[in-house]
Scaffold this motif. Sequence first.
Motif, PDB file in Angstrom:
ATOM      1  N   TRP A   1     -13.399 -46.611  -5.721  1.00 19.85           N
ATOM      2  CA  TRP A   1     -14.377 -45.645  -5.221  1.00 19.85           C
ATOM      3  C   TRP A   1     -15.311 -45.131  -6.310  1.00 19.85           C
ATOM      4  O   TRP A   1     -15.960 -44.105  -6.149  1.00 19.85           O
ATOM      5  CB  TRP A   1     -13.653 -44.510  -4.502  1.00 19.85           C
TER       6      TRP A   1
ATOM      7  N   VAL B   1     -13.184 -41.568   1.444  1.00 22.06           N
ATOM      8  CA  VAL B   1     -12.326 -42.252   0.472  1.00 22.06           C
ATOM      9  C   VAL B   1     -10.912 -42.412   1.037  1.00 22.06           C
ATOM     10  O   VAL B   1     -10.296 -43.473   0.907  1.00 22.06           O
ATOM     11  CB  VAL B   1     -12.304 -41.491  -0.862  1.00 22.06           C
TER      12      VAL B   1
ATOM     13  N   THR C   1      -9.476 -46.037   1.915  1.00 19.38           N
ATOM     14  CA  THR C   1      -8.270 -46.487   1.225  1.00 19.38           C
ATOM     15  C   THR C   1      -7.214 -46.942   2.218  1.00 19.38           C
ATOM     16  O   THR C   1      -6.549 -47.975   2.022  1.00 19.38           O
ATOM     17  CB  THR C   1      -7.714 -45.356   0.336  1.00 19.38           C
TER      18      THR C   1
ATOM     19  N   GLU D   1     -20.353 -42.014  -0.813  1.00 15.48           N
ATOM     20  CA  GLU D   1     -18.919 -41.747  -0.709  1.00 15.48           C
ATOM     21  C   GLU D   1     -18.670 -40.251  -0.621  1.00 15.48           C
ATOM     22  O   GLU D   1     -19.415 -39.474  -1.218  1.00 15.48           O
ATOM     23  CB  GLU D   1     -18.148 -42.344  -1.893  1.00 15.48           C
TER      24      GLU D   1
ATOM     25  N   SER E   1     -13.220 -50.395  -0.233  1.00 15.19           N
ATOM     26  CA  SER E   1     -13.757 -49.852  -1.479  1.00 15.19           C
ATOM     27  C   SER E   1     -15.260 -49.726  -1.285  1.00 15.19           C
ATOM     28  O   SER E   1     -15.814 -50.166  -0.264  1.00 15.19           O
ATOM     29  CB  SER E   1     -13.448 -50.787  -2.653  1.00 15.19           C
ATOM     30  N   LEU E   2     -15.959 -49.174  -2.274  1.00 14.33           N
ATOM     31  CA  LEU E   2     -17.419 -49.078  -2.161  1.00 14.33           C
ATOM     32  C   LEU E   2     -18.058 -50.455  -2.031  1.00 14.33           C
ATOM     33  O   LEU E   2     -18.953 -50.667  -1.204  1.00 14.33           O
ATOM     34  CB  LEU E   2     -17.985 -48.354  -3.383  1.00 14.33           C
TER      35      LEU E   2
END
Length: 338
Positions: free
Chosen positions: A80, A276, A280, A271, A285-286
């Motif tokens: 992240w 997040v 997760t 984000e 993920s980004l």
Amino acid sequence: RGPPARASGLPGRDTPRKPIAAVRTMHRVLVLASAVVAARAIGDAPLDVALNRWPMMYAHDAATGYLDPSGPVSGLVSDWTQTQSVGLAGQLDCGARAFDYRPYCKDDGEIVAHHGPVVVDHALNDSITEVTAWAASHPTELVLLLLSDASSPSTARAEDCMSAAETLLASRGVAVETAAFLQAGATLGDAMDAAALPGGGLVLALVDSVVSYYDSTITCYVHDDGSAREEVCYKGDPEPWARMAEYLGSFRDVQPPEDGRLFSIQALWQEEADGVVTGTLRASSLLEDEERSGLNGKLLSYVANGTFAAVSLFETNNMCDGGTELAAAIAEHYAPQP
């Protein structure tokens, strides 16, 4: 800001995931295509156009491409924090011509980078070497290193960190300008003149010279506070895409700042804490949010449909997933003609 414009081609089903490892190697096959597209665009440019009217692909938090998920910054933090899959030279191969770079001055005096509280332990000096070497082999390409948000472990030293970064750049032959350069009416030609490197190539550093149209609500994950329902950008849910469409559509009437500063269209998933957690739990993920949603590919329709009144910096995550195609599209539709 004008009314939102909703582009066609929004997702209605899951987009297949593409391994991050494949993206890390993809840029190698894009080197020639990227150079040809950008060289043709800048070669045709009227050099008297204001610099903030020249469209460039802008890599968000560019230095995070140096993060190694197997290194000290790994796991949840890396997932992240990392917005790019390769380093600065690789991002140039993938279409980037401007970098969002945030200096961090360590206690030992070395200058690296940071993304918020996370330190990216890759020396700015090494990044300069990579970028200037790339520029020397692409001598008609203008590259902008856009510095902001300097930091350090000490609040007092943070005030001096930007000055230290400027001094390092100047010692390496990279010209450093401030917003005053743009406010004086800097043109594309002026920038290219200032950016000329002793060894060939064009690299210019600009300090605190970008107007960022940041909107924290443009997220891949949308949570309804009144219920347990959540919407996810790569599941075909409408709300994340409606927010993205409204944000991008708001640039229909946005012109470059009159004071000459550059401006960024942040065409990326932001984000936030709840996202997040959700991401997760979904093993994302980004970088994977962008890939799984296919965002960069879908941005092509916004560019081609005339969504924007003007483009200065078109800012994305994961430049090596579709950056070359986006660079070609913004050059075709938004680069001023002679």
